[in-house]
Design an enzyme around this catalytic site. Structure first.
Site, PDB file in Angstrom:
ATOM      1  N   ILE A  82      33.263 -35.248  28.838  1.00 39.49           N
ATOM      2  CA  ILE A  82      33.739 -36.351  29.678  1.00 39.49           C
ATOM      3  C   ILE A  82      35.105 -36.820  29.196  1.00 39.49           C
ATOM      4  CG2 ILE A  82      33.334 -38.792  30.220  1.00 39.49           C
ATOM      5  CD1 ILE A  82      30.387 -38.140  30.520  1.00 39.49           C
TER       6      ILE A  82
ATOM      7  N   VAL B 275      37.620 -34.145  30.395  1.00 39.31           N
ATOM      8  CA  VAL B 275      37.926 -34.167  31.824  1.00 39.31           C
ATOM      9  C   VAL B 275      38.685 -35.438  32.197  1.00 39.31           C
ATOM     10  CG1 VAL B 275      36.900 -34.295  34.133  1.00 39.31           C
ATOM     11  CG2 VAL B 275      36.015 -32.652  32.460  1.00 39.31           C
ATOM     12  N   GLU B 276      38.296 -36.559  31.622  1.00 34.16           N
ATOM     13  CA  GLU B 276      38.906 -37.834  31.995  1.00 34.16           C
ATOM     14  C   GLU B 276      40.339 -37.976  31.496  1.00 34.16           C
ATOM     15  OE1 GLU B 276      37.916 -40.073  33.974  1.00 34.16           O
ATOM     16  OE2 GLU B 276      35.754 -39.801  34.187  1.00 34.16           O
ATOM     17  N   THR B 277      40.578 -37.707  30.225  1.00 29.11           N
ATOM     18  CA  THR B 277      41.888 -38.026  29.640  1.00 29.11           C
ATOM     19  C   THR B 277      42.416 -36.969  28.685  1.00 29.11           C
ATOM     20  OG1 THR B 277      40.854 -39.232  27.799  1.00 29.11           O
ATOM     21  CG2 THR B 277      41.410 -40.521  29.771  1.00 29.11           C
TER      22      THR B 277
ATOM     23  N   TYR C 252      32.955 -33.253  39.930  1.00 32.66           N
ATOM     24  CA  TYR C 252      33.159 -33.847  38.610  1.00 32.66           C
ATOM     25  C   TYR C 252      31.974 -33.521  37.703  1.00 32.66           C
ATOM     26  CZ  TYR C 252      33.574 -37.379  34.957  1.00 32.66           C
ATOM     27  OH  TYR C 252      33.658 -38.011  33.743  1.00 32.66           O
TER      28      TYR C 252
END
Length: 336
Positions: free
Chosen positions: A125, A128-130, A316
């Site tokens: 996570i 993928v997010e940052t 996602y």
């Protein structure tokens, strides 16, 4: 983060109204510049027990950003799977994930013990997010949320609520609200929490008395795990599996946003797990993935549905799952 249609902005854009009076204290406009902002200010102050002048000051300093509107009408989730996957399952993210897991091994182990969420999922996570905290967003949060709350009618109610939550969060946590930056949607920190999620699920894992999702990896990663834990992650359960379709299979047409079927019901439609044995009453969703020339099908189980509570896109959820599987495999290979 969501699929949204183009907004034609017809309202006059707000002008900078911050006027400084003697002593350098900013004057508070009696009527903030955004359409409907005064009613929002009164409602927010009453509902969240905030000083009305504080809410007005935030609104007076928030700037409309056309680039926020441009970004939200073309989210990555609107791309077909083969293009979306290419954005997030990359050699850079895989290599970065391996380094991140190794560098935070003890911390992630402690988080996994406390919240019963795998370190590979938490890391995926963050990836993928940052990209593991290296890109937490360039927009001022007040600008992003005010732009979407007052100038994006399709989801204005949601984003105006998040703006209110952000003002309350800043008051509770002592955050410098005029300086904080995040995504075009107002998501913040390593795990990209919206303000309401920050208030509800962020934790102080490093024990310094603050919930810091920007500079404390411990707080940020534990907050991701806590979010999944609070949405009923089930430790040890399979997340998803490829589906095998018979020649006369009849895939459901509706979008895969819920666990709408059991495996028994899907089997009656000619759809079964490619491998593994599961009870016929196991809840599942069928996830079609556009592979370019073909469509791949996967079956998502309870934990896959939990991933889509973090971001309500099956693409996602699949990107996080597949990246975590790659990182798991890398970890297994390095284990003596």
């Amino acid at each position: 983060m969501r699929r949204m249609s183009l907004l034609r902005v017809t309202a006059l854009l707000p002008q900078a109204l911050a006027v400084f009076i003697a002593g350098g204290v900013p004057a508070v406009a009696s009527a903030p510049p955004h359409p409907g902002a005064e009613a929002f200010a009164i409602r927010t102050a009453e509902r969240l027990d905030l000083p009305l002048d504080t809410v007005r000051q935030v609104l007076a300093e928030a700037r409309y950003q056309q680039s926020v509107i441009d970004a939200i009408v073309k989210p990555a989730e609107s791309k077909p799977w083969y293009q979306y996957r290419a954005l997030f399952i990359t050699e850079r993210r895989i290599a970065g994930g391996r380094l991140f897991l190794a560098g935070h091994r003890d911390m992630l182990a402690g988080i996994e013990r406390q919240y019963a969420v795998p370190a590979s999922i938490v890391t995926a996570i963050a990836g993928v997010e940052t990209t593991y905290g290296t890109n937490t967003g360039r927009y001022r949060v007040i600008d992003a949320l005010a732009t979407l709350g007052f100038y994006y009618p399709k989801r204005g109610a949601f984003f105006s609520d998040e703006l209110a939550e952000f003002i309350k969060l800043s008051s509770e946590e002592g955050l410098p609200w005029s300086e904080l930056r995040g995504s075009y949607a107002g998501a913040m920190g390593l795990g990209q929490f919206m303000p309401s999620s920050y208030r509800a699920y962020a934790v102080d894992f490093d024990g310094d008395g603050r919930r810091d999702l920007w500079s404390s990896a411990a707080d940020a990663l534990a907050s991701i795990a806590n979010y999944l834990h609070r949405h009923h992650w089930r430790d040890g359960e399979r997340i998803a599996v490829p589906a095998a379709l018979s020649d006369n299979a009849q895939p459901p047409a509706e979008p895969p946003v819920k666990l709408s079927y059991t495996l028994g019901e899907l089997a009656a439609l000619g759809i079964r797990p490619l491998y593994g044995e599961y009870p016929a009453d196991t809840p599942a969703m069928l996830v079609p993935l556009d592979a370019g020339q073909t469509t791949d099908y996967w079956l998502g189980f309870h934990n896959f549905h939990v991933l889509t509570r973090y971001n309500r896109s099956p693409l996602y959820g699949m990107a996080v799952f597949q990246l975590s599987e790659i990182l798991n495999a890398a970890g297994s290979e390095s284990t003596p």
